[in-house]
Design a protein around this motif. Sequence first.
Motif, PDB file in Angstrom:
ATOM      1  N   SER A  29       0.852  -1.125   0.246  1.00  0.00           N
ATOM      2  CA  SER A  29      -0.129   0.443  -0.235  1.00  0.00           C
ATOM      3  C   SER A  29       0.613   1.508   0.091  1.00  0.00           C
ATOM      4  N   LEU A  89      -7.068   5.838   3.507  1.00  0.00           N
ATOM      5  CA  LEU A  89      -7.868   5.492   2.887  1.00  0.00           C
ATOM      6  C   LEU A  89      -7.949   4.579   1.943  1.00  0.00           C
ATOM      7  N   ILE A  90      -7.574   5.583   0.567  1.00  0.00           N
ATOM      8  CA  ILE A  90      -7.675   4.908  -0.593  1.00  0.00           C
ATOM      9  C   ILE A  90      -6.441   3.643  -0.664  1.00  0.00           C
ATOM     10  N   TYR A 138      -5.490   1.941   1.108  1.00  0.00           N
ATOM     11  CA  TYR A 138      -5.775   1.069   2.130  1.00  0.00           C
ATOM     12  C   TYR A 138      -6.862   0.301   1.660  1.00  0.00           C
ATOM     13  N   SER A 139      -7.863   0.911   0.803  1.00  0.00           N
ATOM     14  CA  SER A 139      -9.071   0.535   0.078  1.00  0.00           C
ATOM     15  C   SER A 139      -8.415  -0.617  -0.869  1.00  0.00           C
ATOM     16  N   LEU A 140      -7.569   0.510  -1.623  1.00  0.00           N
ATOM     17  CA  LEU A 140      -6.841  -0.038  -3.144  1.00  0.00           C
ATOM     18  C   LEU A 140      -5.994  -1.269  -3.164  1.00  0.00           C
ATOM     19  N   SER A 155      -6.700  -4.045   0.126  1.00  0.00           N
ATOM     20  CA  SER A 155      -7.694  -4.362   0.204  1.00  0.00           C
ATOM     21  C   SER A 155      -8.285  -5.380  -1.141  1.00  0.00           C
ATOM     22  N   LEU A 156      -8.681  -4.575  -2.052  1.00  0.00           N
ATOM     23  CA  LEU A 156      -8.748  -4.478  -3.592  1.00  0.00           C
ATOM     24  C   LEU A 156      -8.240  -5.572  -4.175  1.00  0.00           C
ATOM     25  N   ALA A 201      -5.348  -6.212   3.916  1.00  0.00           N
ATOM     26  CA  ALA A 201      -5.374  -4.870   4.709  1.00  0.00           C
ATOM     27  C   ALA A 201      -4.681  -4.658   5.379  1.00  0.00           C
TER      28      ALA A 201
END
Length: 193
Positions: free
Chosen positions: A51, A113-114, A116-118, A120-121, A126
């Motif tokens: 990340s 936040l972005i 972290y989200s990317l 996990s995707l 995460a």
Amino acid sequence: QKIQQNKCLKKLVFSKDFRESISIETVSITGAVVAGFILASGLKLLEAMPSLLILIPGFLEIHGSISTSVASRISAGLFLGVIKPNFKPQRIIVGNAVAGIVLSLTLSLFLGLIAYSLESLLFNRANPQVIIISLMASAVSAPILVVTTVIFSIWFFRRHSDPNNVMGPYITTLGDIVGIITLIMIAVKVVYP
């Protein structure tokens, strides 16, 4: 004779602007190489936390853009005479500095936040620490960059240089170096406590 004077004046202005730009671009290129070496030293950290790869480009861009915007406002204020070219605290300077730091922190939170989200995707893992790293690195680097921006904008103006020519490349380079150093140092403390 007026035509001759205008030609001499244009030549003088061009050579002064050219000298200012070429010298600061040299500093900018050197700084980019230094930032690259610093980033290369943290490759193991980047492998452990992908990340960070998502975070780094946006993080550097945010701080460079905000600091350049602060430099532009300070420069405009100096040329308009609204800001006095001294190093005493002035309401306009303090307001711009605080706004720059708050904006950096806010955007760094969203960027964390972005990232972290990317992660996990894209990587099916995460690391919520990336949000903390982004915020802490911004809390360290943003005040350094904003204060440095204000000081050097006034300093260049007092030396009869145009801060608009100099501050963009200079502060972007400084932002890259300070941003990479703070990100890596804080990431090492968070990932390997």
